[in-house]
Design a protein around this motif. Sequence first.
Motif, short mmCIF file in Angstrom:
data_model
loop_
_atom_site.label_atom_id
_atom_site.label_comp_id
_atom_site.label_asym_id
_atom_site.label_seq_id
_atom_site.Cartn_x
_atom_site.Cartn_y
_atom_site.Cartn_z
N ARG A 45 -5.27 1.52 -1.09
CA ARG A 45 -4.81 0.14 -0.86
C ARG A 45 -5.82 -0.70 -0.11
O ARG A 45 -5.82 -1.92 -0.23
N GLY A 84 6.99 9.96 1.88
CA GLY A 84 7.10 11.42 1.96
C GLY A 84 6.29 11.99 3.12
O GLY A 84 6.80 12.78 3.92
N ALA A 85 5.02 11.53 3.21
CA ALA A 85 4.14 12.04 4.26
C ALA A 85 4.65 11.64 5.65
O ALA A 85 4.67 12.46 6.58
N LEU A 86 5.08 10.38 5.78
CA LEU A 86 5.60 9.92 7.07
C LEU A 86 6.86 10.69 7.45
O LEU A 86 7.06 11.03 8.62
N ILE A 94 8.33 16.82 11.84
CA ILE A 94 7.55 17.71 12.73
C ILE A 94 7.65 17.22 14.18
O ILE A 94 7.92 18.01 15.10
N SER A 123 0.14 16.03 5.25
CA SER A 123 0.74 14.69 5.33
C SER A 123 -0.31 13.64 5.68
O SER A 123 -0.32 12.55 5.10
N VAL A 124 -1.20 13.99 6.62
CA VAL A 124 -2.24 13.03 7.00
C VAL A 124 -3.17 12.75 5.81
O VAL A 124 -3.54 11.61 5.56
N VAL A 153 7.60 13.79 6.62
CA VAL A 153 7.20 15.13 7.08
C VAL A 153 6.71 15.06 8.52
O VAL A 153 7.10 15.87 9.37
N LEU A 154 5.87 14.05 8.81
CA LEU A 154 5.33 13.91 10.17
C LEU A 154 6.46 13.65 11.18
O LEU A 154 6.46 14.21 12.28
N TYR A 188 4.45 8.45 -1.81
CA TYR A 188 3.62 9.39 -1.06
C TYR A 188 3.63 9.05 0.42
O TYR A 188 3.72 9.94 1.27
N ILE A 189 3.53 7.76 0.72
CA ILE A 189 3.49 7.33 2.13
C ILE A 189 4.81 7.70 2.80
O ILE A 189 4.83 8.27 3.90
N LEU A 238 1.17 21.52 7.39
CA LEU A 238 2.01 20.39 6.97
C LEU A 238 1.47 19.08 7.54
O LEU A 238 1.49 18.04 6.88
N THR A 239 0.98 19.14 8.78
CA THR A 239 0.41 17.94 9.41
C THR A 239 -0.81 17.47 8.64
O THR A 239 -0.93 16.28 8.30
N ALA A 258 -3.41 7.57 0.30
CA ALA A 258 -2.58 6.44 -0.13
C ALA A 258 -3.09 5.13 0.46
O ALA A 258 -3.18 4.12 -0.25
N PHE A 259 -3.44 5.15 1.75
CA PHE A 259 -3.94 3.92 2.38
C PHE A 259 -5.35 3.57 1.86
O PHE A 259 -5.68 2.40 1.75
N LEU A 301 -2.40 12.95 2.69
CA LEU A 301 -1.65 12.11 1.74
C LEU A 301 -1.67 10.65 2.20
O LEU A 301 -1.88 9.74 1.40
N LEU A 302 -1.43 10.45 3.50
CA LEU A 302 -1.41 9.08 4.04
C LEU A 302 -2.77 8.43 3.88
O LEU A 302 -2.88 7.27 3.45
#
Lengths: 126, 235
Positions: free
Chosen positions: B79, A6-8, A14, B68-69, A10-11, A3-4, B64-65, B75-76, B71-72
Amino acid sequence: MRYITGALSVLLVIIGTATVNSRHMVAITGQATAYVEESLAAEEADSQTDAVQTARALDHFWNGHRGYLESVLMHAELDDITVTISDFISAIETGDKDAVHANGRLLCVQFQHLAELELFRIGNIL
Amino acid sequence: MVTSFARTLILYFLIIFSLRVMGKRQLGELQPSELVTSILISDLAAVPMQDLGIPLIQGVVPILTLFSVELLISAFSARSVRIRSFFCGRTSVLIKNGVINQRELKKQRINVTELLEELRLKDVFDPRQVGCAYLETNGTLSVQLMAGERPVTASQMQVDTSTEPELYTTLIAQGRLLSVNLKSCGRDRHWLDAQLRKNNLQSPKDVYLMVIDNRGGVLLVPQEHFDKRSGVKEG
């Protein structure tokens, strides 16, 4: 981790696309401004044929990039420029020097505005 | 494009910050970051849809931004406790051993009437019966009664519950056969057809609901047919 990544990704895509777009926009508006300035110089030198030819080249150049520009910018701003280009050509053809200069200056400002619109600047963000 | 990207990030973190400051009671059941994403995405999607003069990319890039944020962050958050507590907050203890934590209540800007209301919704009418009441990060209240106030369980009474059904699986819902569920509970189409015939039914389309438990018990509700014009049940 998937996921990390994938998301990174995409960013990054962009950010990368935005950077390329910003540079491309500066190139397009720079070239368009050069056409306007060349046409104005020809008009100053009383060479109406050259002035009309350059203005038509600007129109052709602008329409050639219209599709790309419409996919990234507000359509209303692009329509304004299209109208100004048309007025600019008409003014040269009719020999109305005041209108030529007014529309020429307006076009330069409009192109500069477009280029600045996509720049990564604090002013734009705020 | 870069402007909308940067603006999206700024607005996202600004709204997260605002919601965190506003407190958990504003949230309902979503985590702060989820709520922000839901609000923003629905609005961002609506603007380019309504105004054709706005390029689609102006809506796509922010969405999309945000996606993604989000998701990040999730995910973080999984953790790191620090990141999770920053974005989602921490669980607060509002009642401990029957004593209301007035300081925490004030901090969360919840008045005692609201607390009592939430307790009543959980069938608790006396705060002294509460061993611990937690205000969860999604804004809901979890209540654990004092040991002496909890209902007696079957295991405490040493009652044999091995014959009681526990797992219920839906096999047919509104005439639609859920083949995966049928397979997962170890049954096949022949068994299903036999069950239908036993109830004078032709096919799964005649069934409104069919549920099976882990002891093999079957609940079958036939489909009722209504006259479309009058709404009166047929047959």
